[in-house]
Design an enzyme around this catalytic site. Structure first.
Site, PDB file in Angstrom:
ATOM      1  N   ASP A  65     -78.202  31.108  20.134  1.00 14.27           N
ATOM      2  CA  ASP A  65     -76.936  30.412  19.956  1.00 14.27           C
ATOM      3  C   ASP A  65     -75.831  31.299  20.534  1.00 14.27           C
ATOM      4  OD1 ASP A  65     -75.148  28.500  18.988  1.00 14.27           O
ATOM      5  OD2 ASP A  65     -74.770  29.671  17.183  1.00 14.27           O
ATOM      6  N   THR A  98     -71.491  26.339  23.492  1.00 16.17           N
ATOM      7  CA  THR A  98     -70.813  27.643  23.556  1.00 16.17           C
ATOM      8  C   THR A  98     -71.292  28.442  24.771  1.00 16.17           C
ATOM      9  OG1 THR A  98     -72.464  28.445  21.987  1.00 16.17           O
ATOM     10  CG2 THR A  98     -70.336  27.849  21.091  1.00 16.17           C
ATOM     11  N   THR A  99     -72.596  28.431  25.011  1.00 19.22           N
ATOM     12  CA  THR A  99     -73.134  29.172  26.156  1.00 19.22           C
ATOM     13  C   THR A  99     -72.615  28.558  27.459  1.00 19.22           C
ATOM     14  OG1 THR A  99     -75.119  29.545  24.845  1.00 19.22           O
ATOM     15  CG2 THR A  99     -75.265  30.084  27.163  1.00 19.22           C
ATOM     16  N   ASP A 391     -75.338  22.837  14.516  1.00 16.93           N
ATOM     17  CA  ASP A 391     -74.992  22.278  15.834  1.00 16.93           C
ATOM     18  C   ASP A 391     -75.255  20.773  15.850  1.00 16.93           C
ATOM     19  OD1 ASP A 391     -74.327  24.755  16.641  1.00 16.93           O
ATOM     20  OD2 ASP A 391     -75.820  24.974  18.213  1.00 16.93           O
TER      21      ASP A 391
END
Length: 548
Positions: A65, A98-99, A391
């Site tokens: 994550d 997010t990545t 998520d």
């Protein structure tokens, strides 16, 4: 940094401060930001790898994550810290992607490096990037598909896409069903979704498939007294934000007792007061009591005698969830307790989960707060499961609010790249180069997805490009085969907000980092920056630029 005045140097910065200016400052900042993006890049997508992070105490976190990795990393460089901020914002706003946001920001800066070397001014690059980001928002709106809140199947697919690759592979279908049901339960009348109304408890033991959804609230506490009933059906729940104790006086009061009889009378009075409190609770018709504060030992005895299931020192957040789930009201005074304030639940029961006793409040009629209990073989498994579930919950919530989704698998990015290149040719001038670079940067997402799945980057990108150019605008990468297939049919879908937020925050961060042309760092601690690489001790490493 020194200036000349009549032959005497004037020092403006404190001794030991460090200044990096111009291209050096840009190069250093871009390198730091690219390093952060590089650190999380391999975790992107369903085939992404995990990172093991060990802190100074030896605690281990295993995750893929993006935001968790960046929060756990001990990052020092100021530009790199800005990349962490992107991930945090993305996590707060959408919960997923997010990545993607960090990798995009890193690639935008990498592309900008080439433009800077062609002597294109950072302001021009910034203007081009902003124009491209604005255009991207319009293109994404055109790609978006409207989803009905009743389309459970599509909601599940959204949750599955968000959870894929996060350690929940084996049971993601079951978890997705739970996530959708949980989010749909807590939607408010105005259509907003607050994920805080879903309690996610993790318990080591059992397997992932033992995870369950409770239509109500699970409190991580046991009943107060062993002689209280272990389970109560048709529960009438009183929620009390007050202590069931004798109030201590605010002022220092002395009570003079001169005979044993007086002492006994005083104690009897305390007992009568406590009995009166419990009688008030009993009279309201409550058979379950949750108290936010303490309960006197004697009152515990009376409550047990009255057969009321009682839990004390319940967290405020749990009290609010209980009120939402049971339809009860949190009361701040025992004297005000009334039948109308009580909440309802089909069953309140103490159960043992793993080695701990927990209180289950379930079978609520229309619970606006629900709980999910996640199980797994080890601490690390349940931790990663929790991150995956959060998520999943967040993206389903976002889709219920926006009702718009886009295909996944690198599809929107390839489409954006093609359309932005066409847009660039209409802009002209130097900004055109910046918009083209922005388009190239978009393709890092499908490239990385392919690379992480063990596929050839160039072949995969070419397959996607040709599919999009021949009118398959939903074509994305099928990870198992490397083919370009319709992502909507595959069920790989994401909320539009994941993409818009990622592109906006990546662009803002890249532009901000590009516009920095001077880094002035103050001296840290008594020894100045003598330990800095390149002998930055004192003013020696400054290069003593003329101050004009």
């Amino acid at each position: 940094m020194a200036g000349q005045f009549g032959g005497t140097p004037i020092y403006i910065l404190r001794e030991g401060s460090q200044r990096t200016a111009g291209r050096d400052a840009q190069r250093s900042n871009i390198m730091a930001a690219k390093a952060v993006a590089g650190a999380v890049r391999t975790t992107l997508g369903p085939k992404g790898m995990d990172k093991m992070l060990v802190d100074t105490l030896g605690d281990v976190v295993i995750t893929n994550d993006g935001v968790t990795i960046l929060k756990e990393m001990d990052i020092e460089h100021p530009a790199a810290k800005m990349m962490v901020e992107i991930a945090k914002t993305q996590d707060q706003e959408v919960g997923d992607g997010t990545t993607t946001a960090v990798v995009l920001a890193g690639e935008l800066l990498k592309q900008a490096e080439g433009l800077l070397e062609q002597e294109i001014h950072p302001t021009v690059i910034a203007a081009g990037y902003r124009a491209a980001a604005e255009r991207s928002m319009e293109i994404l709106q055109g790609l978006a598909v409207t989803v009905s809140e009743d389309d459970e199947d599509l909601m599940r697919k959204i949750a599955i896409t968000a959870m894929t690759g996060k350690g929940s592979q084996s049971a993601r279908h079951e978890l997705a069903v739970m996530a959708v049901e949980a989010v749909r339960s807590v939607v408010d009348e105005d259509g907003t979704v607050d994920i805080d109304n879903i309690t996610v408890e993790k318990k080591v033991g059992g397997s992932i498939t033992d995870s369950l959804l409770v239509r109500g609230v699970v409190i991580d506490k046991e009943r107060l007294h062993p002689s209280m009933p272990k389970s109560v059906t048709d529960a009438r729940v009183a929620l009390l934000n007050a202590a069931v104790e004798i109030e201590k006086t605010e002022v220092d009061a002395k009570i003079q007792i001169t005979s044993p009889n007086q002492l006994q009378a005083f104690l009897d009075q305390e007992e009568t007061a406590l009995r009166g409190m419990v009688d008030k609770i009993v009279a309201s018709g409550a058979n379950v009591l949750f108290v936010q504060k303490g309960i006197d030992d004697l009152a515990q005895h009376f409550l047990a005698k009255a057969g009321i299931y009682t839990v004390r020192r319940v967290k405020k957040s749990d009290m609010d969830k209980l009120a939402r789930a049971t339809g009860g009201r949190v009361i701040t005074s025992i004297h005000d307790i009334d039948k109308a304030d009580l909440g309802r639940a089909g069953l309140v029961e103490e159960r043992k989960v793993s080695d701990e006793k927990m209180t289950f409040v379930e079978d609520c009629e229309n619970p606006k707060s629900v709980s999910i209990i996640l199980r797994g073989g080890t601490e690390h498994v349940v931790d990663e499961l929790r991150r995956a579930m959060e998520d999943g919950l967040r993206v389903v919530g976002v889709v219920l609010e926006d009702k718009l989704l886009v295909p996944g698998g690198g599809s929107p990015e390839v489409d954006l790249a093609i359309r932005l290149r066409a847009f660039a040719s209409t802009v002209g001038g130097r900004e055109q180069l910046a918009i083209e670079s922005f388009a190239d940067a978009m393709e890092i997402i499908p490239k990385t997805l392919a690379e992480n799945a063990g596929l050839d980057q160039i072949d995969s990108l070419m397959a996607l490009r040709s599919a999009h150019e021949t009118g398959m605008e939903n074509a994305g990468l099928k990870m198992e085969t490397g083919e370009a297939v319709d992502m909507l049919k595959e069920g790989v879908v994401e909320p539009i907000r994941v993409k818009t937020q990622a592109i906006n925050s990546a662009t803002e961060a890249a532009v901000m980092i590009l516009r920095i042309d001077d880094v002035i760092a103050s001296r840290s601690g008594p020894g100045g920056m003598g330990e800095m690489p390149g002998g930055m001790g004192g003013m020696g490493g400054m290069g003593a630029e003329d101050f004009e």
